[in-house]
Design an enzyme around this catalytic site. Structure first.
Site, PDB file in Angstrom:
ATOM      1  N   ASN A 143       0.854  -1.190   0.000  1.00 49.40           N
ATOM      2  CA  ASN A 143       0.000   0.000   0.000  1.00 49.40           C
ATOM      3  C   ASN A 143       0.889   1.239   0.000  1.00 49.40           C
ATOM      4  O   ASN A 143       2.112   1.129   0.037  1.00 49.40           O
ATOM      5  CB  ASN A 143      -0.977  -0.018   1.184  1.00 49.40           C
ATOM      6  CG  ASN A 143      -0.264  -0.035   2.504  1.00 49.40           C
ATOM      7  OD1 ASN A 143       0.495   0.875   2.816  1.00 49.40           O
ATOM      8  ND2 ASN A 143      -0.466  -1.095   3.281  1.00 49.40           N
ATOM      9  N   ASP A 184      -4.779  -6.140   5.064  1.00 48.87           N
ATOM     10  CA  ASP A 184      -5.831  -6.957   5.672  1.00 48.87           C
ATOM     11  C   ASP A 184      -5.783  -8.409   5.226  1.00 48.87           C
ATOM     12  O   ASP A 184      -6.333  -9.281   5.881  1.00 48.87           O
ATOM     13  CB  ASP A 184      -7.208  -6.364   5.315  1.00 48.87           C
ATOM     14  CG  ASP A 184      -7.442  -5.048   6.045  1.00 48.87           C
ATOM     15  OD1 ASP A 184      -7.021  -4.957   7.215  1.00 48.87           O
ATOM     16  OD2 ASP A 184      -7.994  -4.108   5.445  1.00 48.87           O
ATOM     17  N   PRO A 196      -3.925 -11.393  10.595  1.00 48.67           N
ATOM     18  CA  PRO A 196      -4.339 -11.095  11.975  1.00 48.67           C
ATOM     19  C   PRO A 196      -4.576  -9.603  12.116  1.00 48.67           C
ATOM     20  O   PRO A 196      -3.883  -8.801  11.481  1.00 48.67           O
ATOM     21  CB  PRO A 196      -3.115 -11.524  12.806  1.00 48.67           C
ATOM     22  CG  PRO A 196      -1.971 -11.517  11.841  1.00 48.67           C
ATOM     23  CD  PRO A 196      -2.549 -11.852  10.497  1.00 48.67           C
ATOM     24  N   ILE A 246      -3.774  -6.924  14.246  1.00 51.82           N
ATOM     25  CA  ILE A 246      -2.796  -6.764  15.333  1.00 51.82           C
ATOM     26  C   ILE A 246      -3.353  -5.884  16.441  1.00 51.82           C
ATOM     27  O   ILE A 246      -3.287  -6.213  17.624  1.00 51.82           O
ATOM     28  CB  ILE A 246      -1.466  -6.182  14.781  1.00 51.82           C
ATOM     29  CG1 ILE A 246      -0.951  -7.069  13.652  1.00 51.82           C
ATOM     30  CG2 ILE A 246      -0.429  -6.058  15.883  1.00 51.82           C
ATOM     31  CD1 ILE A 246       0.179  -6.465  12.844  1.00 51.82           C
ATOM     32  N   PHE A 262      -5.016   3.937  14.472  1.00 54.59           N
ATOM     33  CA  PHE A 262      -5.276   4.892  13.408  1.00 54.59           C
ATOM     34  C   PHE A 262      -6.471   4.389  12.613  1.00 54.59           C
ATOM     35  O   PHE A 262      -6.753   3.187  12.623  1.00 54.59           O
ATOM     36  CB  PHE A 262      -4.053   5.021  12.471  1.00 54.59           C
ATOM     37  CG  PHE A 262      -3.058   6.048  12.945  1.00 54.59           C
ATOM     38  CD1 PHE A 262      -2.257   5.794  14.038  1.00 54.59           C
ATOM     39  CD2 PHE A 262      -2.939   7.274  12.292  1.00 54.59           C
ATOM     40  CE1 PHE A 262      -1.342   6.734  14.484  1.00 54.59           C
ATOM     41  CE2 PHE A 262      -2.036   8.229  12.730  1.00 54.59           C
ATOM     42  CZ  PHE A 262      -1.230   7.964  13.834  1.00 54.59           C
ATOM     43  N   LYS A 322     -14.875   2.145  14.435  1.00 58.02           N
ATOM     44  CA  LYS A 322     -13.646   1.333  14.425  1.00 58.02           C
ATOM     45  C   LYS A 322     -13.022   1.291  15.817  1.00 58.02           C
ATOM     46  O   LYS A 322     -12.533   0.267  16.261  1.00 58.02           O
ATOM     47  CB  LYS A 322     -12.668   1.921  13.398  1.00 58.02           C
ATOM     48  CG  LYS A 322     -11.574   0.995  12.976  1.00 58.02           C
ATOM     49  CD  LYS A 322     -10.768   1.554  11.799  1.00 58.02           C
ATOM     50  CE  LYS A 322     -11.372   1.214  10.457  1.00 58.02           C
ATOM     51  NZ  LYS A 322     -10.611   1.760   9.322  1.00 58.02           N
ATOM     52  N   LYS A 365     -12.347  -2.262  17.591  1.00 55.59           N
ATOM     53  CA  LYS A 365     -10.989  -2.734  17.891  1.00 55.59           C
ATOM     54  C   LYS A 365     -10.747  -2.809  19.396  1.00 55.59           C
ATOM     55  O   LYS A 365      -9.877  -3.528  19.841  1.00 55.59           O
ATOM     56  CB  LYS A 365      -9.954  -1.781  17.296  1.00 55.59           C
ATOM     57  CG  LYS A 365     -10.101  -1.560  15.798  1.00 55.59           C
ATOM     58  CD  LYS A 365      -9.155  -2.419  15.034  1.00 55.59           C
ATOM     59  CE  LYS A 365      -9.248  -2.108  13.546  1.00 55.59           C
ATOM     60  NZ  LYS A 365      -8.368  -2.940  12.762  1.00 55.59           N
TER      61      LYS A 365
HETATM   62  N1  CTP Z   1      -4.598  -2.744  11.931  1.00 49.26           N
HETATM   63  C1  CTP Z   1      -3.920  -3.813  12.473  1.00 49.26           C
HETATM   64  N2  CTP Z   1      -3.929  -5.018  11.847  1.00 49.26           N
HETATM   65  C2  CTP Z   1      -4.617  -5.187  10.704  1.00 49.26           C
HETATM   66  C3  CTP Z   1      -5.317  -4.092  10.134  1.00 49.26           C
HETATM   67  C4  CTP Z   1      -5.275  -2.891  10.775  1.00 49.26           C
HETATM   68  O1  CTP Z   1      -3.280  -3.667  13.518  1.00 49.26           O
HETATM   69  N3  CTP Z   1      -4.616  -6.356  10.114  1.00 49.26           N
HETATM   70  C5  CTP Z   1      -4.614  -1.476  12.662  1.00 49.26           C
HETATM   71  C6  CTP Z   1      -3.969  -0.304  11.943  1.00 49.26           C
HETATM   72  O2  CTP Z   1      -2.595  -0.177  12.307  1.00 49.26           O
HETATM   73  C7  CTP Z   1      -4.776   0.870  12.463  1.00 49.26           C
HETATM   74  C8  CTP Z   1      -6.143   0.275  12.703  1.00 49.26           C
HETATM   75  O3  CTP Z   1      -5.956  -1.123  12.834  1.00 49.26           O
HETATM   76  O4  CTP Z   1      -4.292   1.324  13.693  1.00 49.26           O
HETATM   77  C9  CTP Z   1      -7.144   0.532  11.624  1.00 49.26           C
HETATM   78  O5  CTP Z   1      -6.617   0.221  10.363  1.00 49.26           O
HETATM   79  P1  CTP Z   1      -7.454   0.506   9.037  1.00 49.26           P
HETATM   80  O6  CTP Z   1      -6.661   0.049   7.870  1.00 49.26           O
HETATM   81  O7  CTP Z   1      -7.964   1.909   9.073  1.00 49.26           O
HETATM   82  O8  CTP Z   1      -8.724  -0.393   9.276  1.00 49.26           O
HETATM   83  P2  CTP Z   1      -9.002  -1.908   9.089  1.00 49.26           P
HETATM   84  O9  CTP Z   1      -8.979  -2.569  10.408  1.00 49.26           O
HETATM   85  O10 CTP Z   1      -8.082  -2.489   8.071  1.00 49.26           O
HETATM   86  O11 CTP Z   1     -10.497  -1.884   8.584  1.00 49.26           O
HETATM   87  P3  CTP Z   1     -11.070  -1.399   7.130  1.00 49.26           P
HETATM   88  O12 CTP Z   1     -10.004  -1.774   6.140  1.00 49.26           O
HETATM   89  O13 CTP Z   1     -12.309  -2.151   7.013  1.00 49.26           O
HETATM   90  O14 CTP Z   1     -11.275   0.089   7.220  1.00 49.26           O
END
Ligand code: CTP
Length: 394
Positions: free
Chosen positions: A205, A273, A299, A301, A318, A332, A336
């Site tokens: 990304n 993801d 996972p 995290i 974030f 969110k 989380k």
């Molecule tokens: N995050 C994480 N592990 C993942 C995905 C996200 O720890 N597999 C954490 C990111 O570091 C951030 C937060 O979760 O602090 C939100 O990430 P974001 O990409 O905005 O959201 P997603 O959980 O991926 O949800 P979506 O893609 O549906 O918006």
């Protein structure tokens, strides 16, 4: 505000004292710079004054400067006197009580603690006279930091190298007792993750890791010990952090678990993801049609940390959104289980992902505030201050 009287003596490492001044100013320390005559052969008083935001003092018999603040008063204005870099000659002078220029006079008139950061050629450092002088100063209660071992400007290798400015900064902050995050451990993730498709291709990304690096720098400046777990980001790594480099989300999760426990966890990484059921060999073009990529979920995290028995007292996530930013980020935060969410609009039109600016919404359990669009460095400072305020309540 704490005051450091920073004495720069004439060594090649004098340029590094500019970085030290910058770090001290960023930590809210007043810096009063003093330069010996030979120091100005290596850095200009103008650069030193500009960074210190205070005029350089260098002459003992400067009528104008003495009229404003006499040298005894100058010496007494300091909470700490730091000599960085300290040459073999200057160390010899102060070890023998000489006071033949402003810097050595200030040392002999001092009541504040004095920290020496030596910098010289390896043979000069190992010279019996220098060693004897350093021992004498140590016995008299002078503090010292460094030198370290490494390559030298003169081409030789060994002890004598000026300690890194970040380490000197940390030692100063500790000595001043002015580091609000001293003794606090903060684990954070940053940057993108790369998910391999085959040995040569991956899914990624646009995260640059700039915001994460800026946050780590701001926290380190306030004295925190930072474990910085980063994916393959283009941004520079924060100086003074314990850096753990990872590639995939699964590696990142392992590294986070290994780094906990901590006081705070900040999940700034743009974690992928999904991962691909990767091929061991490079995918080849065939006549049988297009390859199919099978995705599996990575996972989460942040969610895992929030639910773990090692959950830090403050967990900050974030939210990267492209629409309904605050609404999605609020949901969110609850999903989380983290304490705060920093939400931003990562639509391409904002230029936030990969750019140098950020416009953040801070969402907590009971409040929501929108910060102005500002540099990632300034946003990081705001966050570091918020974290400091929160920790102060514990
Ligand atoms: N995050 C994480 N592990 C993942 C995905 C996200 O720890 N597999 C954490 C990111 O570091 C951030 C937060 O979760 O602090 C939100 O990430 P974001 O990409 O905005 O959201 P997603 O959980 O991926 O949800 P979506 O893609 O549906 O918006």
């Amino acid at each position: 505000m704490k005051t450091v009287l920073l004495m720069i003596t004439g060594g090649i490492a004098a340029y590094k004292s500019l970085l030290l001044i910058r770090a001290l100013r960023a930590s809210g320390v007043r810096v009063v710079p003093v330069m010996t005559e030979s120091a100005s052969q290596f850095v200009t008083p103008l650069s030193v004054s500009a960074l210190a935001e205070n005029p350089v003092r260098s002459k003992l018999f400067d009528l104008e400067a003495e009229a404003k603040m006499g040298h005894i008063e100058l010496s007494r204005s300091a909470d700490l006197i730091v000599i960085a870099p300290a040459t073999a000659n200057f160390i010899a002078k102060i070890a023998n009580g000489l006071a033949d220029d402003l810097a050595s006079t200030l040392v002999s008139a001092a009541r504040a603690p004095i920290m020496i950061a030596p910098s010289m050629n390896v043979a000069m450092w190992e010279n019996a006279a220098t060693q004897e002088n350093m021992s004498k100063l140590g016995e008299r209660g002078f503090l010292s930091i460094g030198p370290t071992k490494g390559d030298m400007a003169c081409g030789e290798y060994g002890f004598g190298r000026f300690e890194e400015p970040e380490q000197i900064h940390a030692a100063i902050m500790e000595q001043l007792g002015a580091a609000p995050l001293a003794g606090k451990h903060i684990v954070m993730t940053s940057g993108p993750t790369h998910e391999p498709i085959d040995p040569v291709r991956y899914i990624a990304n646009r995260s640059s890791g700039k915001q994460g690096t800026a946050i780590a720098n701001a926290l380190i400046n306030l004295g925190a010990k930072v474990t910085f777990i980063t994916g393959p980001a283009s941004a520079a790594r924060p100086e003074g952090a314990h850096i753990v480099e990872v590639e995939t989300a699964r590696d990142m999760e392992t590294a986070v678990n290994a780094a906990l426990p901590s006081d705070v966890f900040i999940s700034a990484a743009a974690v992928a993801d999904w991962h691909v059921e990767a091929c061991e060999e490079k995918l080849k073009k065939t006549t049988d049609g297009l390859p199919t990529l099978c995705l599996s979920e990575n996972p989460d995290i942040l969610k895992t940390v929030c639910a773990s028995k090692n959950r830090p007292k403050l967990v900050i996530g974030f939210a990267a959104e492209t629409q309904n930013v605050v609404e999605f980020a609020t949901a969110k935060r609850e999903r989380k289980g983290c304490d705060w969410i920093l939400a931003n609009d990562v639509s391409p039109k904002t230029g936030i992902m990969g750019g140098d600016h950020n416009a953040i919404h801070l969402i907590t359990e009971n409040s929501h505030e929108s910060w102005p669009e500002q540099s990632k460095t300034m946003a990081a400072k705001m966050l570091a201050e918020r974290i400091t305020d929160e920790i102060a309540k514990w």
